[in-house]
Enzyme design. Structure first.
Site, PDB file in Angstrom:
ATOM      1  N   SER A 198       9.249   0.945   0.602  1.00 25.67           N
ATOM      2  CA  SER A 198       8.854  -0.054   1.603  1.00 25.67           C
ATOM      3  C   SER A 198       9.232  -1.454   1.107  1.00 25.67           C
ATOM      4  CB  SER A 198       7.356   0.070   1.890  1.00 25.67           C
ATOM      5  OG  SER A 198       7.029  -0.591   3.077  1.00 25.67           O
ATOM      6  N   ASP A 399       9.800   7.969  10.108  1.00 29.16           N
ATOM      7  CA  ASP A 399       9.138   6.724   9.678  1.00 29.16           C
ATOM      8  C   ASP A 399       8.721   5.959  10.935  1.00 29.16           C
ATOM      9  OD1 ASP A 399       8.572   4.072   8.704  1.00 29.16           O
ATOM     10  OD2 ASP A 399       9.784   4.506   6.924  1.00 29.16           O
ATOM     11  N   HIS A 438       6.540   7.121   6.943  1.00 32.69           N
ATOM     12  CA  HIS A 438       6.774   5.997   6.035  1.00 32.69           C
ATOM     13  C   HIS A 438       6.322   6.315   4.598  1.00 32.69           C
ATOM     14  CE1 HIS A 438       7.720   1.951   5.035  1.00 32.69           C
ATOM     15  NE2 HIS A 438       6.506   1.664   4.647  1.00 32.69           N
TER      16      HIS A 438
END
Ligand SMILES: *[C@@H]1O[C@H](CO)[C@@H](O)[C@H](O)[C@H]1NC(C)=O
Ligand SMILES: *[C@@H]1O[C@H](CO)[C@@H](O)[C@H](O)[C@H]1NC(C)=O
Ligand SMILES: *[C@@H]1O[C@H](CO)[C@@H](O)[C@H](O)[C@H]1NC(C)=O
Length: 509
Positions: A198, A399, A438
């Protein structure tokens, strides 16, 4: 980049025998409190403090560290530094295993608006024998909000803090971590790695693009690259709901995701609830409602950025708040805060009131003002390639926060720019993970890469390029693990017959 192969010969005895391990242990006792100040180009070190931690417990952190880690023994070194005229105060924390150091250094990334996760990232690295570092970049450690650092007292953008968050802290942490590691063990780390997802993935890419000489191997999960663009694009569903005056409930959103999966699950030959290649799934949500729900486009119909893949959950970006029977938009904190602090420069700005026209303006402004500092999408990786660096990016295709097509777009831009003279595959591979949310959290229903750092280490140290990456889905309804392979883009995994829970039943095509 440190490539002194003879050091490995020195390091081996430390690593492989019991007596050598205790030798290292006794050797390392006093230096923990007597390390000297590292030299960091462009920064001034204000303090250094070392303390030994024994039988230390790292507690579990939701989204970051699923289970606690017990019994860690390490030397913890806090280095505080500042940059001339910035008036900042950056903390770099370095953890050095007291036993069984593996000869490697690992810098770790952050999440959301935090540049580092400290314990939750350092713990797993030290457990594997790495000396490891994490930094606050001189901003807050709160991943959810930049309220404490985005703007100065006078309401203007704090460019020093943003520079630290965007990239400068990566350089500083790398230099500090390598220096402290070398002082503590008496030899330089033989290999240095970056590991993050991320925001940590974006930092990884910044390292490859801006500081190509620091890390031998870089691992980027779900990288938040294209920041100035994709973060504004995350606001799109909220704008659509507001402008169209319709706020679907979580249950309605789930219906779209479920219908998409139902329609396209079997395209890969296996009914497992996972869409392997969203691009060949012709699911048409318009047929269900007659409303637009793919990525943002301008009034002239030009696409501004990608949307989520079919099969991804929609309720993070299209989140709503139902109070007293009335539903209103609830923007995700990432785009909400980016727009408030850096674009409107007003913490009280109401992002729920943004119209299509306003959003187009915000797109332009965000790119104009911030792409150069935090876009992190420069496809020129030639220096990183020249010094022999290896880069692995992986991204879950389901995601729901960072559009996987942004990672694909980047890979293709690198291929277009650099692919003429050699194969990008030689040093940069992108692995897409079907059904994975994610950073393998959230609504993940697909197999998760189970040790992709090891794939990177093998590539860097053994020159074994990862032709596949093993992936596992553990929490299945019947408790039996499902094993799969991930393939380097543009290849995808294809079922070739046999047991659908066995990786051997798949190959990359
Ligand atoms: C280490 O800590 C655990 C608690 O996490 C405790 O139960 C154990 O006794 C400790 N071991 C030693 C050797 O101090
Ligand atoms: C939802 O709306 C209510 C009423 O306006 C408000 O009090 C509450 O804070 C909102 N919830 C969130 C998570 O924003
Ligand atoms: C923000 O804007 C929305 C949509 O226009 C509106 O419903 C809401 O009341 C506003 N919130 C505040 C705090 O003004």
């Amino acid at each position: 980049m440190i490539l002194i192969s003879s050091l490995f010969l020195l390091a081996v005895p430390f690593l492989s025998t019991e007596s050598a391990a205790s030798e290292l242990e006794s050797y390392s006792y006093s230096p923990c409190t007597r390390l000297s100040t590292p030299k960091v180009p462009g920064a001034e070190v204000l303090s250094i403090t070392g303390v030994e931690k024994r039988n230390y417990t790292v507690t579990a952190v939701p989204q970051l560290l699923p289970t606690p880690i017990f019994g860690l023994n390490f030397c913890e070194v806090d280095v505080v530094l500042t940059h001339p005229k910035a008036g900042d105060r950056v903390l770099v924390k370095v953890w050095l295993p007291l036993q069984h150091w593996n000869g490697r250094f690992q810098a770790t990334g952050g999440s959301g608006y935090a540049a580092g996760n400290f314990d939750a990232s350092l713990g797993p690295a030290v457990q594997l024998g790495y000396s490891s570092a994490s930094t606050d970049a001189g901003v807050s450690v709160n991943p959810l909000s930049p309220a404490k650092w985005a703007l100065r007292q006078d309401g203007t953008v704090n460019w020093d803090a943003l520079t630290n968050f965007a990239h400068r802290s990566i350089h500083d942490m790398g230099i500090v971590g390598q220096d402290i590691t070398a002082q503590f063990y008496g030899i330089k780390p033989q290999f240095s790695y970056w590991n993050g997802c991320s925001t940590g993935g974006r930092q990884a890419m910044a390292a490859a693009q801006r500081y190509p000489e620091i890390f031998d191997g870089i691992l980027a999960g779900a990288p938040a690259i294209n920041w100035a663009t994709y973060v504004v694009a995350e606001q799109w569903p909220q704008v659509v709901m507001e402008e169209e005056g319709t706020f679907p409930s979580p249950c309605e959103l789930k219906f779209f995701t479920t219908m998409a999966i139902e329609q396209c699950d079997e395209l890969d030959g296996v009914m497992d609830g996972v869409i392997t290649d969203p691009d060949i799934c012709n699911f048409d949500p318009y047929r269900l409602v007659g409303n637009r729900f793919n990525g943002p486009f301008s009034s002239s119909g030009e696409s501004l950025w990608y949307g989520l893949n079919v099969g991804a959950a929609l309720d993070s970006l299209a989140n709503t708040n139902a109070t007293n029977g009335r539903r209103t938009g609830l923007p995700l904190f990432v785009n909400d805060n980016w727009i408030k602090y850096w674009l409107a420069k007003n913490p009280n700005y109401n992002t729920s009131s943004i119209s299509y026209e306003t959003l187009y303006g915000l797109f332009d402004q965000s790119k104009r003002e911030y792409d150069a500092i935090i876009g992190t999408d420069n496809p020129d990786l030639s220096e990183f390639h020249n010094v022999g660096g290896k880069l692995i990016v992986w991204h879950g295709l389901a995601d729901q926060l960072i559009f996987p097509k942004g990672s694909i777009d980047y890979w293709e831009r690198v291929e277009r720019l650099m692919g003429g003279s050699f194969k990008v595959d030689e040093f940069f591979r992108l692995f897409l993970a079907p059904g994975v949310d994610h950073c393998a959290g959230g609504t993940t229903i697909g197999a998760v890469p189970n040790d992709i750092l090891k794939s990177l280490v093998n590539w860097v140290e053994e020159k074994k390029a990862p032709d596949t990456v093993p992936a596992t889905l553990s929490n299945t309804p019947n408790g039996n693990k499902i094993e799969r392979i991930l393939c380097p883009y543009p290849r995808t995994s294809r079922y070739i017959g046999g047991d659908t829970t066995s990786a051997a039943s798949f190959k990359c095509v």
